[in-house]
Enzyme design. Structure first.
Site, PDB file in Angstrom:
ATOM      1  N   TYR A  70       4.889  -6.319  19.215  1.00  0.00           N
ATOM      2  CA  TYR A  70       4.110  -6.868  18.069  1.00  0.00           C
ATOM      3  C   TYR A  70       3.765  -6.084  17.082  1.00  0.00           C
ATOM      4  CZ  TYR A  70       3.392 -10.944  21.520  1.00  0.00           C
ATOM      5  OH  TYR A  70       3.765 -11.855  22.351  1.00  0.00           O
TER       6      TYR A  70
ATOM      7  N   THR B 214      -1.580 -29.046  15.659  1.00  0.00           N
ATOM      8  CA  THR B 214      -2.816 -29.047  15.072  1.00  0.00           C
ATOM      9  C   THR B 214      -2.809 -30.224  14.062  1.00  0.00           C
ATOM     10  OG1 THR B 214      -2.085 -27.860  12.797  1.00  0.00           O
ATOM     11  CG2 THR B 214      -3.111 -26.513  14.841  1.00  0.00           C
ATOM     12  N   GLY B 215      -1.488 -30.720  13.750  1.00  0.00           N
ATOM     13  CA  GLY B 215      -1.369 -31.948  12.923  1.00  0.00           C
ATOM     14  C   GLY B 215      -1.080 -31.630  11.402  1.00  0.00           C
TER      15      GLY B 215
ATOM     16  N   LEU C 293      -0.264 -24.917  21.243  1.00  0.00           N
ATOM     17  CA  LEU C 293      -0.442 -25.533  19.961  1.00  0.00           C
ATOM     18  C   LEU C 293       0.992 -25.404  19.381  1.00  0.00           C
ATOM     19  CD1 LEU C 293      -3.946 -24.537  18.501  1.00  0.00           C
ATOM     20  CD2 LEU C 293      -2.968 -26.636  19.905  1.00  0.00           C
TER      21      LEU C 293
END
Length: 363
Positions: free
Chosen positions: A55, A253-254, A247
């Site tokens: 990362y 989250t939309g 998610l």
């Protein structure tokens, strides 16, 4: 919210129900911002942090290891025993620059990343140095040494099977060496299959090595493949799931329904990274789940995270946030208990849309 805790798998690691994912630290988040997010997480009862030697993400040779360095700089002034720290060693990768970040100065020559004894031992020493700690609570194989179609790369392809995979025996015996040396407390796997879990546990039992306590695989409303097969092995071996991307890289989250490229959003910044989460199938499924959420007066992101909370096989849900208000909003979801009617609607939607984020195709 009142944070809840549970023992992770067969371990005595009492982890918070929310795990802080840190893969944005050093890419989307500066060190100062990362420190603030970690401080806020701890103030809310989160004691479980997840990172990796590779990362931040998307993984780049120039930045690999930076996230661990940021966490180490923060951790050095904190009570180490209060943080349950998980990190990962990369699996097989041809002509990889990732092992180069284990060296000082950093090597620029491409190498073969493996899960053999030499690579694992080199990787843990480098992680401990960057994290500025003497031990890691949970050490994970980021992906297997053998060929598997991980990260949603389609169906199993026998033409890609390699004969030179590192034996399961060597992998688990190396883990035993690290446990015996006090460098790690427990271990787990990521992006693994039922075959891999069973072979690893068999090797552990035969060689007197502690079994893995966790598996970190993708799991969300648009990818529930874990429940079809892996769940059985993990149930009998007492291995908890740590779902990554609950998610679906932000799709759930939309926000991408209204604006395909919201400013500053992860998919806007890195459109080619995990792009399967933003397919037409995923957007259609997200619209259905969003409609369910609205009927119960909640956000679709809250529906997605509360669904993870409701699953008995999950040890802790990994949540990553680039801003403190975003993290607080995600934490609010864990105050929600889904009733039987909502679960039924979710399951009905799943029957319609299936694992929309999984491009499962045959050539």
């Amino acid at each position: 919210m009142t944070m809840k805790y549970k023992n992770l798998g067969s371990s005595n690691l009492n982890v918070s129900q929310v795990c802080l994912g840190t893969m944005t630290f050093g890419e989307q988040n500066s060190e100062e911002e990362s420190f603030a997010i970690m401080d806020f997480a701890v103030s809310k009862g989160i004691n479980f942090f997840d990172t990796a030697e590779a990362y931040p993400s998307p993984i780049r040779s120039e930045t690999a290891g930076r996230t661990e360095e940021i966490i180490g700089s923060w951790l050095v002034n904190k009570p180490r025993e209060k943080i349950i720290l998980a990190t990962k060693v990369v699996g097989y990768q041809l002509n990889s620059h990732l092992p180069g970040n284990r060296k000082v100065p950093r090597s620029t020559e491409p190498q073969l990343a493996r899960l053999d004894r030499a690579n694992i031992e080199e990787a843990i020493e480098a992680s401990l140095r960057r994290l500025r700690t003497d031990y890691v609570d949970l050490y994970q194989f980021h992906w297997p040494d053998r060929y598997v179609p991980f990260f949603h790369t389609g169906a199993f392809d026998i033409s890609k099977v390699r004969k030179d995979m590192i034996s399961f025996d060597e992998q688990v015996l190396t883990i035993k060496r690290l446990i015996d040396a006090g460098k790690i407390r427990y271990w787990g796997v990521c992006n693994e299959t039922t075959y891999g879990i069973c072979r690893l546990v068999e090797a552990c039992d035969r060689l007197g090595v502690p079994r893995p306590v966790s598996i970190q695989n993708s799991y969300s409303l648009v990818n529930r493949r874990f429940e079809a097969d892996l769940i059985e092995a993990c149930y009998y071996y007492n291995i908890h799931l740590l779902p990554w991307s609950p998610l679906s890289r932000g799709a759930l989250t939309g926000k991408y329904l209204e604006n395909p490229q919201p400013e500053g959003a992860r998919h806007t910044l890195f459109p080619d990274h995990m792009s399967q989460y933003f397919s037409e199938r995923v957007m259609e499924a997200t619209k259905t789940y969003s409609d369910i959420a609205k009927r119960y007066q909640m956000k679709v992101s809250h529906l997605a995270l509360a669904f993870c909370k409701s699953r008995w096989f999950i040890g802790s849900t990994i949540v990553g946030s680039t801003k403190i208000p975003q993290l607080q909003d995600n934490l609010d979801a864990f105050d929600i208990d889904l009733n039987e009617n909502i679960i039924k609607e979710i399951n009905d939607a799943y029957l319609k849309h299936g694992d929309a984020a999984q491009p499962f195709y045959l050539e």
